[in-house]
Design a protein around this motif. Structure first.
Motif, PDB file in Angstrom:
ATOM      1  N   ASP A   1       0.762  -1.095   0.145  1.00  0.00           N
ATOM      2  CA  ASP A   1       0.094  -0.172  -0.177  1.00  0.00           C
ATOM      3  C   ASP A   1       0.866   1.148  -0.041  1.00  0.00           C
ATOM      4  O   ASP A   1       1.949   1.631   1.146  1.00  0.00           O
ATOM      5  CB  ASP A   1      -1.181  -0.059   1.556  1.00  0.00           C
ATOM      6  CG  ASP A   1      -2.158   1.593   1.528  1.00  0.00           C
ATOM      7  OD1 ASP A   1      -2.144   2.416  -0.095  1.00  0.00           O
ATOM      8  OD2 ASP A   1      -3.031   0.859   2.672  1.00  0.00           O
ATOM      9  N   GLU A   2       0.705   2.063  -1.064  1.00  0.00           N
ATOM     10  CA  GLU A   2       1.721   2.989  -1.327  1.00  0.00           C
ATOM     11  C   GLU A   2       1.365   4.119  -0.040  1.00  0.00           C
ATOM     12  O   GLU A   2       2.002   4.920  -0.112  1.00  0.00           O
ATOM     13  CB  GLU A   2       2.130   3.611  -3.034  1.00  0.00           C
ATOM     14  CG  GLU A   2       2.368   2.723  -3.442  1.00  0.00           C
ATOM     15  CD  GLU A   2       2.655   3.554  -5.258  1.00  0.00           C
ATOM     16  OE1 GLU A   2       1.840   3.702  -5.142  1.00  0.00           O
ATOM     17  OE2 GLU A   2       3.176   2.581  -5.397  1.00  0.00           O
ATOM     18  N   ASN A   3       0.307   4.400  -0.129  1.00  0.00           N
ATOM     19  CA  ASN A   3      -0.317   5.116   1.440  1.00  0.00           C
ATOM     20  C   ASN A   3      -0.111   4.728   2.575  1.00  0.00           C
ATOM     21  O   ASN A   3      -0.908   5.918   3.366  1.00  0.00           O
ATOM     22  CB  ASN A   3      -1.403   5.687   0.875  1.00  0.00           C
ATOM     23  CG  ASN A   3      -2.371   6.684  -0.487  1.00  0.00           C
ATOM     24  OD1 ASN A   3      -0.890   7.500  -0.503  1.00  0.00           O
ATOM     25  ND2 ASN A   3      -3.328   6.351  -0.844  1.00  0.00           N
ATOM     26  N   ASP A   4       0.518   3.746   3.164  1.00  0.00           N
ATOM     27  CA  ASP A   4       0.342   2.648   4.570  1.00  0.00           C
ATOM     28  C   ASP A   4       1.524   4.426   5.208  1.00  0.00           C
ATOM     29  O   ASP A   4       0.269   4.518   6.020  1.00  0.00           O
ATOM     30  CB  ASP A   4       1.157   2.343   4.136  1.00  0.00           C
ATOM     31  CG  ASP A   4       1.292   1.699   5.898  1.00  0.00           C
ATOM     32  OD1 ASP A   4       0.268   1.611   6.300  1.00  0.00           O
ATOM     33  OD2 ASP A   4       1.947   1.063   6.606  1.00  0.00           O
ATOM     34  N   ALA A   5       1.765   4.409   5.056  1.00  0.00           N
ATOM     35  CA  ALA A   5       3.136   5.959   5.872  1.00  0.00           C
ATOM     36  C   ALA A   5       2.666   6.628   6.154  1.00  0.00           C
ATOM     37  O   ALA A   5       2.597   7.713   7.009  1.00  0.00           O
ATOM     38  CB  ALA A   5       4.301   6.037   5.112  1.00  0.00           C
ATOM     39  N   PRO A   6       1.760   7.363   4.644  1.00  0.00           N
ATOM     40  CA  PRO A   6       0.995   9.413   4.818  1.00  0.00           C
ATOM     41  C   PRO A   6      -0.373   9.034   5.635  1.00  0.00           C
ATOM     42  O   PRO A   6      -0.268   9.313   6.597  1.00  0.00           O
ATOM     43  CB  PRO A   6       0.673   9.618   3.654  1.00  0.00           C
ATOM     44  CG  PRO A   6       1.339   8.637   2.557  1.00  0.00           C
ATOM     45  CD  PRO A   6       1.966   7.395   3.099  1.00  0.00           C
ATOM     46  N   ARG A   7      -0.743   7.533   5.049  1.00  0.00           N
ATOM     47  CA  ARG A   7      -1.978   7.667   6.220  1.00  0.00           C
ATOM     48  C   ARG A   7      -2.172   7.589   7.936  1.00  0.00           C
ATOM     49  O   ARG A   7      -1.997   8.035   8.427  1.00  0.00           O
ATOM     50  CB  ARG A   7      -2.817   5.596   5.799  1.00  0.00           C
ATOM     51  CG  ARG A   7      -4.091   5.813   6.935  1.00  0.00           C
ATOM     52  CD  ARG A   7      -4.582   4.811   5.880  1.00  0.00           C
ATOM     53  NE  ARG A   7      -4.354   4.435   4.161  1.00  0.00           N
ATOM     54  CZ  ARG A   7      -3.788   3.490   4.542  1.00  0.00           C
ATOM     55  NH1 ARG A   7      -3.235   3.006   4.841  1.00  0.00           N
ATOM     56  NH2 ARG A   7      -4.020   3.315   2.500  1.00  0.00           N
ATOM     57  N   ARG A   8      -0.871   6.988   7.890  1.00  0.00           N
ATOM     58  CA  ARG A   8      -0.460   6.308   9.004  1.00  0.00           C
ATOM     59  C   ARG A   8       0.440   8.076  10.116  1.00  0.00           C
ATOM     60  O   ARG A   8      -0.039   8.292  10.916  1.00  0.00           O
ATOM     61  CB  ARG A   8       0.860   5.626   9.764  1.00  0.00           C
ATOM     62  CG  ARG A   8       0.994   5.167  10.594  1.00  0.00           C
ATOM     63  CD  ARG A   8       2.332   3.958  10.733  1.00  0.00           C
ATOM     64  NE  ARG A   8       2.505   2.831   9.538  1.00  0.00           N
ATOM     65  CZ  ARG A   8       3.373   2.944   9.053  1.00  0.00           C
ATOM     66  NH1 ARG A   8       4.941   3.524   9.834  1.00  0.00           N
ATOM     67  NH2 ARG A   8       3.481   2.164   7.765  1.00  0.00           N
ATOM     68  N   SER A   9       0.869   8.618   9.498  1.00  0.00           N
ATOM     69  CA  SER A   9       0.971  10.147  10.153  1.00  0.00           C
ATOM     70  C   SER A   9      -0.117  10.872  10.417  1.00  0.00           C
ATOM     71  O   SER A   9       0.066  11.692  11.379  1.00  0.00           O
ATOM     72  CB  SER A   9       2.068  10.715   8.970  1.00  0.00           C
ATOM     73  OG  SER A   9       3.292  10.375   8.172  1.00  0.00           O
ATOM     74  N   VAL A  10      -1.091  11.166   9.682  1.00  0.00           N
ATOM     75  CA  VAL A  10      -2.198  11.580   9.628  1.00  0.00           C
ATOM     76  C   VAL A  10      -3.044  10.765  10.505  1.00  0.00           C
ATOM     77  O   VAL A  10      -3.636  11.577  11.548  1.00  0.00           O
ATOM     78  CB  VAL A  10      -3.247  11.508   8.786  1.00  0.00           C
ATOM     79  CG1 VAL A  10      -5.085  11.776   9.185  1.00  0.00           C
ATOM     80  CG2 VAL A  10      -2.876  12.098   7.104  1.00  0.00           C
ATOM     81  N   TYR A  11      -2.583   9.931  11.244  1.00  0.00           N
ATOM     82  CA  TYR A  11      -3.818   8.999  12.292  1.00  0.00           C
ATOM     83  C   TYR A  11      -2.235   9.102  13.294  1.00  0.00           C
ATOM     84  O   TYR A  11      -3.521   9.868  14.459  1.00  0.00           O
ATOM     85  CB  TYR A  11      -4.061   7.268  11.647  1.00  0.00           C
ATOM     86  CG  TYR A  11      -4.210   6.446  13.516  1.00  0.00           C
ATOM     87  CD1 TYR A  11      -5.661   6.041  13.355  1.00  0.00           C
ATOM     88  CD2 TYR A  11      -2.983   5.998  14.230  1.00  0.00           C
ATOM     89  CE1 TYR A  11      -5.713   5.735  14.646  1.00  0.00           C
ATOM     90  CE2 TYR A  11      -3.733   5.607  15.506  1.00  0.00           C
ATOM     91  CZ  TYR A  11      -4.638   5.550  15.541  1.00  0.00           C
ATOM     92  OH  TYR A  11      -4.940   4.069  16.842  1.00  0.00           O
ATOM     93  N   GLU A  12      -1.511   9.377  13.236  1.00  0.00           N
ATOM     94  CA  GLU A  12      -1.157   9.888  14.396  1.00  0.00           C
ATOM     95  C   GLU A  12      -1.309  11.738  14.586  1.00  0.00           C
ATOM     96  O   GLU A  12      -1.280  12.017  16.165  1.00  0.00           O
ATOM     97  CB  GLU A  12       0.652   9.787  14.484  1.00  0.00           C
ATOM     98  CG  GLU A  12       0.977   8.254  14.492  1.00  0.00           C
ATOM     99  CD  GLU A  12       2.439   7.965  13.622  1.00  0.00           C
ATOM    100  OE1 GLU A  12       2.901   8.780  14.265  1.00  0.00           O
ATOM    101  OE2 GLU A  12       2.275   6.675  14.159  1.00  0.00           O
ATOM    102  N   ALA A  13      -1.767  12.133  13.960  1.00  0.00           N
ATOM    103  CA  ALA A  13      -1.903  14.008  14.252  1.00  0.00           C
ATOM    104  C   ALA A  13      -2.848  13.870  15.001  1.00  0.00           C
ATOM    105  O   ALA A  13      -2.890  14.412  15.319  1.00  0.00           O
ATOM    106  CB  ALA A  13      -1.436  15.049  12.850  1.00  0.00           C
ATOM    107  N   CYS A  14      -3.660  13.171  14.166  1.00  0.00           N
ATOM    108  CA  CYS A  14      -4.801  13.277  14.655  1.00  0.00           C
ATOM    109  C   CYS A  14      -5.284  12.604  16.521  1.00  0.00           C
ATOM    110  O   CYS A  14      -5.999  13.354  16.988  1.00  0.00           O
ATOM    111  CB  CYS A  14      -6.015  12.083  14.034  1.00  0.00           C
ATOM    112  SG  CYS A  14      -7.746  11.739  14.586  1.00  0.00           S
ATOM    113  N   MET A  15      -4.376  11.765  16.978  1.00  0.00           N
ATOM    114  CA  MET A  15      -4.578  10.678  17.953  1.00  0.00           C
ATOM    115  C   MET A  15      -3.776  12.264  19.202  1.00  0.00           C
ATOM    116  O   MET A  15      -4.296  12.710  19.915  1.00  0.00           O
ATOM    117  CB  MET A  15      -4.065   9.148  17.790  1.00  0.00           C
ATOM    118  CG  MET A  15      -4.698   8.489  17.456  1.00  0.00           C
ATOM    119  SD  MET A  15      -6.002   8.389  18.148  1.00  0.00           S
ATOM    120  CE  MET A  15      -5.412   7.024  19.608  1.00  0.00           C
TER     121      MET A  15
END
Length: 115
Positions: free
Chosen positions: A93-107
């Motif tokens: 999944d090419e979007n895994d890393a940016p998705r994880r960054s958005v998730y962490e910023a949200c938390m």
């Protein structure tokens, strides 16, 4: 059509990994609520973008000869291998890393910290 929902079903495992999120005074229910909201937000920003990747390149499995002497003193040999193994592919999944960054910023926005 069910395959389209699999990334969402496993999002907690993928996004959460081994990280524990803590927030003073918060309950497990609070963490699950905020985590779910952040998962939705991260998937809205970066939906899965799967691509095929080479996991193991094609190669020849070499022939191996295993020899022994039987009870009558005769030499016996067995052979194995000696065949072609084609490329083995998987998905990434090419979007895994940016998705994880958005998730962490949200938390972090909700006041959670990694432990």
């Amino acid at each position: 059509m069910l395959w389209r929902f699999l990334p969402v079903l496993f999002a907690g495992v993928v996004l959460g990994g081994c990280t524990t999120w803590v927030k003073p005074g918060a309950t497990d229910l609070d963490r699950e609520r905020d985590s779910s909201a952040c998962e939705v937000d991260s998937y809205n920003h970066y939906p899965p973008r799967l691509r095929q990747v080479l996991v193991e390149p094609a190669h020849w499995e070499p022939m191996v000869e295993d020899c022994y002497t039987d009870k009558k003193g005769r030499r016996r040999c067995t052979r194995s291998g000696g065949y072609f193994v084609p490329n083995r592919y998987g998905t990434a999944d090419e979007n895994d890393a940016p998705r994880r960054s958005v998730y962490e910023a949200c938390m972090y926005k909700y006041g959670w910290q990694k432990e």
